[in-house]
Design a protein around this motif. Structure first.
Motif, PDB file in Angstrom:
ATOM      1  N   LEU A  89       0.916  -1.136  -0.074  1.00 39.04           N
ATOM      2  CA  LEU A  89       0.097  -0.109  -0.101  1.00 39.04           C
ATOM      3  C   LEU A  89       0.633   1.263   0.099  1.00 39.04           C
ATOM      4  O   LEU A  89       0.656   2.239  -0.716  1.00 39.04           O
ATOM      5  CB  LEU A  89      -1.041  -0.206   1.162  1.00 39.04           C
ATOM      6  CG  LEU A  89      -2.289  -0.886   1.090  1.00 39.04           C
ATOM      7  CD1 LEU A  89      -3.006  -1.006   2.590  1.00 39.04           C
ATOM      8  CD2 LEU A  89      -3.160  -0.247  -0.045  1.00 39.04           C
ATOM      9  N   ASN A  90       2.026   1.151   0.788  1.00 36.04           N
ATOM     10  CA  ASN A  90       2.753   2.241   0.986  1.00 36.04           C
ATOM     11  C   ASN A  90       3.563   2.606  -0.702  1.00 36.04           C
ATOM     12  O   ASN A  90       3.732   3.944  -1.016  1.00 36.04           O
ATOM     13  CB  ASN A  90       3.943   2.357   2.043  1.00 36.04           C
ATOM     14  CG  ASN A  90       3.132   2.727   3.329  1.00 36.04           C
ATOM     15  OD1 ASN A  90       2.465   3.205   3.268  1.00 36.04           O
ATOM     16  ND2 ASN A  90       3.782   1.841   4.318  1.00 36.04           N
ATOM     17  N   THR A  91       3.827   1.576  -1.024  1.00 35.98           N
ATOM     18  CA  THR A  91       4.689   1.508  -2.340  1.00 35.98           C
ATOM     19  C   THR A  91       3.952   1.924  -3.567  1.00 35.98           C
ATOM     20  O   THR A  91       4.368   2.591  -4.647  1.00 35.98           O
ATOM     21  CB  THR A  91       5.589   0.116  -2.615  1.00 35.98           C
ATOM     22  OG1 THR A  91       6.653   0.343  -3.622  1.00 35.98           O
ATOM     23  CG2 THR A  91       4.781  -0.671  -3.383  1.00 35.98           C
ATOM     24  N   THR A  92       2.648   1.930  -3.539  1.00 40.26           N
ATOM     25  CA  THR A  92       1.580   2.228  -4.498  1.00 40.26           C
ATOM     26  C   THR A  92       0.959   3.637  -4.050  1.00 40.26           C
ATOM     27  O   THR A  92       0.002   4.205  -5.078  1.00 40.26           O
ATOM     28  CB  THR A  92       0.517   1.167  -4.799  1.00 40.26           C
ATOM     29  OG1 THR A  92      -0.091   0.966  -3.491  1.00 40.26           O
ATOM     30  CG2 THR A  92       1.089  -0.096  -5.293  1.00 40.26           C
ATOM     31  N   ASP A  93       1.218   4.235  -3.006  1.00 39.30           N
ATOM     32  CA  ASP A  93       0.802   5.321  -2.532  1.00 39.30           C
ATOM     33  C   ASP A  93      -0.781   5.617  -2.532  1.00 39.30           C
ATOM     34  O   ASP A  93      -1.528   6.342  -2.623  1.00 39.30           O
ATOM     35  CB  ASP A  93       1.059   6.519  -3.592  1.00 39.30           C
ATOM     36  CG  ASP A  93       2.495   7.016  -3.561  1.00 39.30           C
ATOM     37  OD1 ASP A  93       3.091   6.660  -2.181  1.00 39.30           O
ATOM     38  OD2 ASP A  93       3.026   7.281  -4.565  1.00 39.30           O
ATOM     39  N   LEU A  94      -1.324   4.182  -1.969  1.00 36.30           N
ATOM     40  CA  LEU A  94      -2.704   3.829  -1.962  1.00 36.30           C
ATOM     41  C   LEU A  94      -3.213   3.681  -0.500  1.00 36.30           C
ATOM     42  O   LEU A  94      -4.307   3.174  -0.340  1.00 36.30           O
ATOM     43  CB  LEU A  94      -3.437   2.911  -2.741  1.00 36.30           C
ATOM     44  CG  LEU A  94      -3.051   2.765  -4.236  1.00 36.30           C
ATOM     45  CD1 LEU A  94      -3.316   1.543  -5.104  1.00 36.30           C
ATOM     46  CD2 LEU A  94      -4.050   4.139  -4.842  1.00 36.30           C
ATOM     47  N   ASN A  95      -2.360   3.897   0.484  1.00 35.76           N
ATOM     48  CA  ASN A  95      -2.466   3.491   1.767  1.00 35.76           C
ATOM     49  C   ASN A  95      -3.610   4.224   2.504  1.00 35.76           C
ATOM     50  O   ASN A  95      -4.308   3.694   3.430  1.00 35.76           O
ATOM     51  CB  ASN A  95      -1.411   3.544   2.794  1.00 35.76           C
ATOM     52  CG  ASN A  95      -0.456   4.619   2.503  1.00 35.76           C
ATOM     53  OD1 ASN A  95      -0.855   5.182   1.578  1.00 35.76           O
ATOM     54  ND2 ASN A  95       0.688   4.857   3.244  1.00 35.76           N
ATOM     55  N   SER A  96      -3.905   5.481   1.986  1.00 33.99           N
ATOM     56  CA  SER A  96      -5.322   6.220   2.597  1.00 33.99           C
ATOM     57  C   SER A  96      -6.296   5.392   2.598  1.00 33.99           C
ATOM     58  O   SER A  96      -7.634   5.670   3.035  1.00 33.99           O
ATOM     59  CB  SER A  96      -5.362   7.637   1.953  1.00 33.99           C
ATOM     60  OG  SER A  96      -5.590   7.713   0.773  1.00 33.99           O
ATOM     61  N   MET A  97      -6.524   4.568   1.245  1.00 31.81           N
ATOM     62  CA  MET A  97      -8.013   4.082   1.079  1.00 31.81           C
ATOM     63  C   MET A  97      -7.983   2.662   1.180  1.00 31.81           C
ATOM     64  O   MET A  97      -8.938   1.898   1.223  1.00 31.81           O
ATOM     65  CB  MET A  97      -8.291   4.173  -0.625  1.00 31.81           C
ATOM     66  CG  MET A  97      -8.325   5.713  -1.046  1.00 31.81           C
ATOM     67  SD  MET A  97      -8.518   5.747  -2.782  1.00 31.81           S
ATOM     68  CE  MET A  97      -6.940   5.320  -3.173  1.00 31.81           C
ATOM     69  N   GLY A  98      -7.038   2.146   1.902  1.00 32.54           N
ATOM     70  CA  GLY A  98      -6.702   0.612   2.396  1.00 32.54           C
ATOM     71  C   GLY A  98      -7.057   0.610   4.000  1.00 32.54           C
ATOM     72  O   GLY A  98      -6.246   1.264   4.569  1.00 32.54           O
ATOM     73  N   ASN A  99      -7.765  -0.518   4.532  1.00 31.37           N
ATOM     74  CA  ASN A  99      -8.123  -0.940   5.674  1.00 31.37           C
ATOM     75  C   ASN A  99      -7.743  -2.167   5.949  1.00 31.37           C
ATOM     76  O   ASN A  99      -8.166  -3.113   5.396  1.00 31.37           O
ATOM     77  CB  ASN A  99      -9.590  -0.775   6.025  1.00 31.37           C
ATOM     78  CG  ASN A  99      -9.954   0.627   5.746  1.00 31.37           C
ATOM     79  OD1 ASN A  99      -9.617   1.627   6.492  1.00 31.37           O
ATOM     80  ND2 ASN A  99     -10.901   0.836   4.746  1.00 31.37           N
ATOM     81  N   ILE A 100      -6.623  -2.180   6.860  1.00 35.91           N
ATOM     82  CA  ILE A 100      -6.155  -3.688   7.155  1.00 35.91           C
ATOM     83  C   ILE A 100      -6.799  -4.478   8.443  1.00 35.91           C
ATOM     84  O   ILE A 100      -6.737  -3.784   9.360  1.00 35.91           O
ATOM     85  CB  ILE A 100      -4.603  -3.547   7.102  1.00 35.91           C
ATOM     86  CG1 ILE A 100      -4.064  -3.179   5.780  1.00 35.91           C
ATOM     87  CG2 ILE A 100      -4.250  -5.330   7.458  1.00 35.91           C
ATOM     88  CD1 ILE A 100      -2.445  -2.884   5.945  1.00 35.91           C
TER      89      ILE A 100
END
Length: 190
Positions: A89-100
């Motif tokens: 998620l960090n490497t793709t810059d999509l972490n703000s929309m992902g909930n683990i």
């Protein structure tokens, strides 16, 4: 990047490489299968809520985010997988929309229901040795976390024969790719 080479196929994060495990405990979905799956569900992705069960590396959920999903819940109870999902998620810059969610899938579904989460797409790729697909679909039905027009997609070994109907869901599509099958379930029109 470790292990198997994986990448995001299209969308906002197109071409970004994803981390994979150093061992074979996670069986990543191939680009060919991933592309076919997303072609089939393409009209449902934009602004959807997507649940990626048994996330492994998070590649499927990340692809959904890259293609316009509003939010993705990544469910996995393996600590190494959770770390991989965070890295990806960090490497793709999509972490703000992902909930683990680090717990088993049944408990996570129950918790999501308590939080009034309603998904449009639920994807599951459990370990092939487990005969768990019917119980997960029953849990989804019991907790009513799938929208009326939503779909459940199960990736499994082609030797596995899925039940045609599970409670209020029935098979709407099935695709075979070598040793892998993708089975699509939709709500019965009662």
């Amino acid at each position: 990047m470790d292990g198997v080479y994986m990448r995001v196929i299209t969308g906002k994060a197109k071409g970004k490489k994803l981390y994979s495990p150093k061992d074979d405990r996670v069986r990543p979905t191939s680009d060919k299968i991933k592309q076919s799956f997303f072609n089939i569900i393409d009209s449902l992705i934009k602004d959807s809520v997507f649940i990626d069960c048994f996330s492994g590396t998070g590649a499927i959920g990340i692809e959904a985010l890259s293609r316009g999903a509003k939010e993705v819940y990544f469910i996995d109870n393996n600590k190494e997988s959770v770390l991989l999902i965070k890295k990806n998620l960090n490497t793709t810059d999509l972490n703000s929309m992902g909930n683990i969610i680090e717990m088993n899938v049944e408990d996570a579904i129950s918790n999501l229901s308590k939080e009034n989460v309603i998904a449009d797409i639920i994807f599951m790729d459990p370990p092939y040795a487990l005969d768990i697909i019917p119980s997960i679909i029953k849990q989804i039905s019991k907790n009513n976390i799938l929208s009326q027009d939503g779909i459940i997609v199960a990736e499994h070994d082609k030797k596995y024969i899925p039940e045609e109907t599970i409670l209020d869901y029935q098979i709407s599509n099935k695709r075979v790719y070598g040793n892998t099958t993708m089975t699509y379930y939709k709500r019965l029109n009662l």
